[in-house]
Structures are given as C-alpha cells and as structure tokens.
Write an enzyme that holds these catalytic residues in place. Structure first.
Site, PDB file in Angstrom:
ATOM      1  N   LEU A 154      62.064  43.138  39.544  1.00 24.03           N
ATOM      2  CA  LEU A 154      62.075  44.189  38.514  1.00 24.03           C
ATOM      3  C   LEU A 154      62.285  43.558  37.141  1.00 24.03           C
ATOM      4  CD1 LEU A 154      61.801  47.350  38.779  1.00 24.03           C
ATOM      5  CD2 LEU A 154      64.253  47.441  38.324  1.00 24.03           C
ATOM      6  N   ILE A 157      57.305  43.341  33.749  1.00 25.23           N
ATOM      7  CA  ILE A 157      56.134  44.017  34.321  1.00 25.23           C
ATOM      8  C   ILE A 157      56.555  44.927  35.470  1.00 25.23           C
ATOM      9  CG2 ILE A 157      53.971  43.626  35.571  1.00 25.23           C
ATOM     10  CD1 ILE A 157      53.627  41.035  33.880  1.00 25.23           C
ATOM     11  N   ILE A 233      50.322  41.533  41.892  1.00 26.31           N
ATOM     12  CA  ILE A 233      49.793  41.244  40.555  1.00 26.31           C
ATOM     13  C   ILE A 233      50.525  40.051  39.948  1.00 26.31           C
ATOM     14  CG2 ILE A 233      48.887  43.536  39.956  1.00 26.31           C
ATOM     15  CD1 ILE A 233      52.339  42.335  38.852  1.00 26.31           C
ATOM     16  N   ARG A 235      51.513  36.161  41.292  1.00 24.26           N
ATOM     17  CA  ARG A 235      50.792  34.914  41.520  1.00 24.26           C
ATOM     18  C   ARG A 235      50.501  34.832  43.013  1.00 24.26           C
ATOM     19  NH1 ARG A 235      49.857  34.570  36.841  1.00 24.26           N
ATOM     20  NH2 ARG A 235      50.511  32.965  35.370  1.00 24.26           N
ATOM     21  N   GLU A 264      42.604  30.397  43.699  1.00 24.20           N
ATOM     22  CA  GLU A 264      41.659  31.071  42.785  1.00 24.20           C
ATOM     23  C   GLU A 264      40.789  30.022  42.105  1.00 24.20           C
ATOM     24  OE1 GLU A 264      43.937  33.394  39.993  1.00 24.20           O
ATOM     25  OE2 GLU A 264      45.028  34.408  41.586  1.00 24.20           O
ATOM     26  N   HIS A 282      41.876  38.343  39.108  1.00 24.18           N
ATOM     27  CA  HIS A 282      42.989  38.007  38.206  1.00 24.18           C
ATOM     28  C   HIS A 282      42.733  38.561  36.789  1.00 24.18           C
ATOM     29  CE1 HIS A 282      46.340  34.813  37.465  1.00 24.18           C
ATOM     30  NE2 HIS A 282      46.484  35.851  36.647  1.00 24.18           N
TER      31      HIS A 282
END
Ligand code: NAP
Length: 316
Positions: A154, A157, A233, A235, A264, A282
C-alpha cells in the site's frame, strides 16, 4: 558527439522529450545502454548527468565508463534496474519520478480488473468477428462492484488503486511492510498469504528488486480463493511466474491480468496461450500527459544537481 556535453540521455525518448533534453540540458541522446561502451573516452569523460530510460541493468561497470558522473536521473518511479549501492559507492545521486504517474498506473489496474472480470477483450472480438451478429453466446462476466480487493504493497500507487476500488463499493484488504493510516473499514493482514486468502482480486503494487523477488510465491498463490484473479502492475520479478502458470493451468485460480511480467518484452510462451490471462505491454504510465510530466521531472532532477542543489526526488 559533442565532447563538452555534461548530460547524456539514454533511452527511446519521444521526439518532444528528446528536443527538451537537448534544448534545456544540451544533452546527447543514445538509443540504449548498449551504445554507452561504444562512445569514445573523450565524449564520456565530461558527462556529469545521465538521464536513463530503460529496464536494462545499470551497474558499476557502466558508471565507471562515466568518471565525472554526479547524477543518474531515472525516467520512472521504479529504479530496480539501477544498482543504487554502486551509485552510493561512487558518490552518484540517483533520482526517480514518483507521484506524477501514480494516477495513471492506478487507472490501469482498475482497467485490468474490469477488463478481465467483464471479458472486454473477448467481447470486442465477439463483435468484430461477427459472433454477435451470428447470435453466438458469450460467457457471463464476473461482478466487480462489491468484490474484495486485496492490495499487496500500500504505497503511493497501491493507495490510489485502493481509493478507486473503494469507490466501487469493494471492501479493501491490504498487506504492507509498514503501518498505514487508512479509512475506517479497510483490513490489514499479517502476511501476504493471509491477504491472498481474503482477496477476490489480488493486486500487486510492490516495488521491484531483490527484496521483493518472488514475494507472490507458490504459497501466496495457493492461498488465493479458486475464483480469484491476480493483477500485477508492479514488476514481473515480484511474482513466482512458474507457480502462477501452474496455478492457472491447473485451474487453481481463475485468472491473471498482468501489465508486467518476467523477461519483458518476450514473456514466457505459456502465458500467451493460457486462457483467462490478459497481458499488456507494460503501459502503466503510458499516457501523453504523464510521460511528459515524468520527463520534465527527470530534467528538473538533473538541472538541480548540475546547479549544485538537492534534486526534487532523490532516492539515495
Ligand atoms: P512506493 O510508494 O514506494 O510503494 C511501494 C510499495 O512496496 C510500498 O507498499 C512499500 O512498503 C513496498 N515495499 C518496498 N520495499 C519493500 C520490501 N523490501 N518488502 C516489502 N515491501 C516493500 O512506490 P510506488 O510509487 O507506489 O510504485 C510502486 C512500483 O510500481 C514501482 O516501484 C514500480 O516498480 C511499479 N510501477 C509500474 C508501472 C507500470 O508501468 N506498470 C509504472 C510505475 C510504477 P512501505 O509502504 O512499507 O514502504
């Protein structure tokens, strides 16, 4: 290259940001980190600031190519690609771009939840490919309003995501490393696994890097209810991807919606073929407005260090 340039920028900057780097900082721009070693020594010698945009690891070896380096300004809030200890050891300040992107990333997390639950991708394809016109059935979605949302991490974001989902009437559950001040009714859990057990949508908003590597472990995934969905959202590194794939393939959880993944931009091929997996490339902060703010903050960080001032958003 102009060997008097004090600023080197590395990354695929937009035309506007490229121009601003050149106009405001006299920067020389390279497309990627690999090009750094090819710069002649005389062009590297005077570089004091590095504007970095990318996820390729940036460590001591690269820093040593720039002996006058004073600041690495990361384009992005997540700076797990940069070896901060190596920067510390060389007296180099590292900066990032917090806050300016939190709303966008949170918006995207909400979009992933809704898109997954309500089958938006399949629904759009159903119309586009004529399935609707032919009267073919489409499976029902899952109700989001009122579902339990668990936030793992928390931070800035994570909090934005929680606030948005609270407005959907979703009970908010969370686990965070440090104590948080939250609205009445939000539930803190002792462990990530306990959080997982109470989440219909488990949203990962941790930092990346070694300390959170694989925190969404087989045990955490195993604690999720069978009809729960994992949303990431943060990594790719925060999730044990083999365990996730196994759980998805075995129907142990209902699905996953991922903006980030390991390896990625060439994710594990099994993720591409599994049903109930929604993958995005991403794009958490990828809006015109936010990318411009990130780039401007990156330049402000560099300008401050070059003027001998403390930058607005240092991380070390
Ligand atoms: P933040 O405010 O620093 O929040 C990070 C969260 O991770 C906090 O809850 C923090 O706990 C927790 N955390 C940090 N170190 C930890 C550790 N060692 N063990 C357990 N928990 C730890 O960062 P943010 O601005 O929300 O950004 C979060 C991440 O989102 C970024 O680091 C980045 O990787 C990712 N991101 C992704 C996109 C995208 O395009 N998808 C865009 C931007 C950012 P505390 O609250 O106790 O400090």
């Amino acid at each position: 290259m102009n060997s008097t340039s004090r600023t080197l920028a590395i990354g695929p900057y937009s035309e506007t940001d490229h121009r601003a780097l050149v106009d405001e900082l006299g920067a020389v721009v390279l497309p990627g980190l690999a090009a750094l070693a090819d710069l002649p020594q005389r062009d590297r010698a005077g570089v004091e600031a590095l504007a970095y945009m990318g996820h390729a690891p940036l460590g001591g070896a690269q820093m040593d190519l720039l002996p006058a380096l004073r600041v690495i300004a990361n384009y992005g809030v997540g700076y797990d690609a940069i070896d901060v200890a190596a920067a510390d050891a060389r007296g180099v300040v590292v900066t990032n771009t917090p806050d300016v992107l939190s709303e966008d990333v949170a918006d995207l997390a909400v979009a992933l939840i809704l898109a997954h639950a309500r089958g938006l991708v399949a629904g759009a394809a159903h119309v586009a490919t004529g399935g609707w016109a032919r009267g073919r059935p489409l499976p029902l979605g899952r109700k989001v309003s009122g579902a339990r949302v668990g936030i793992l991490g928390l931070g800035r974001i994570g909090r934005e995501i929680a606030d948005r989902m609270a407005a959907f009437g979703c009970p908010i559950h969370y686990w965070s490393r440090s104590a948080k001040s939250v609205p009445p009714g939000w539930t803190a859990h002792e462990t990530p696994a306990a959080l997982a057990a109470h989440s219909d949508f488990l949203v990962v908003a941790l930092v990346g890097g070694r300390e959170t590597e694989g925190m969404v472990s087989a045990g955490v995934i195993g604690a999720m209810p069978r009809d729960a969905v994992l949303v990431n959202i943060s990594r790719g590194s925060t999730v044990d991807e083999d365990a996730l794939i196994e759980a998805l393939a075995g129907g142990r959880i209902a699905g996953a919606a991922l903006d980030v993944m390991r390896n990625e931009p060439d994710p594990d091929a099994r993720l591409l073929t599994l049903p109930n997996v929604l993958l995005l490339p991403h794009i958490g902060s990828a809006t015109v407005e936010t990318r411009a703010e990130m780039a401007a903050l990156q330049r402000r960080n560099i300008a401050a260090v070059l003027k001998g001032e403390r930058p607005p958003t240092p991380v070390n």
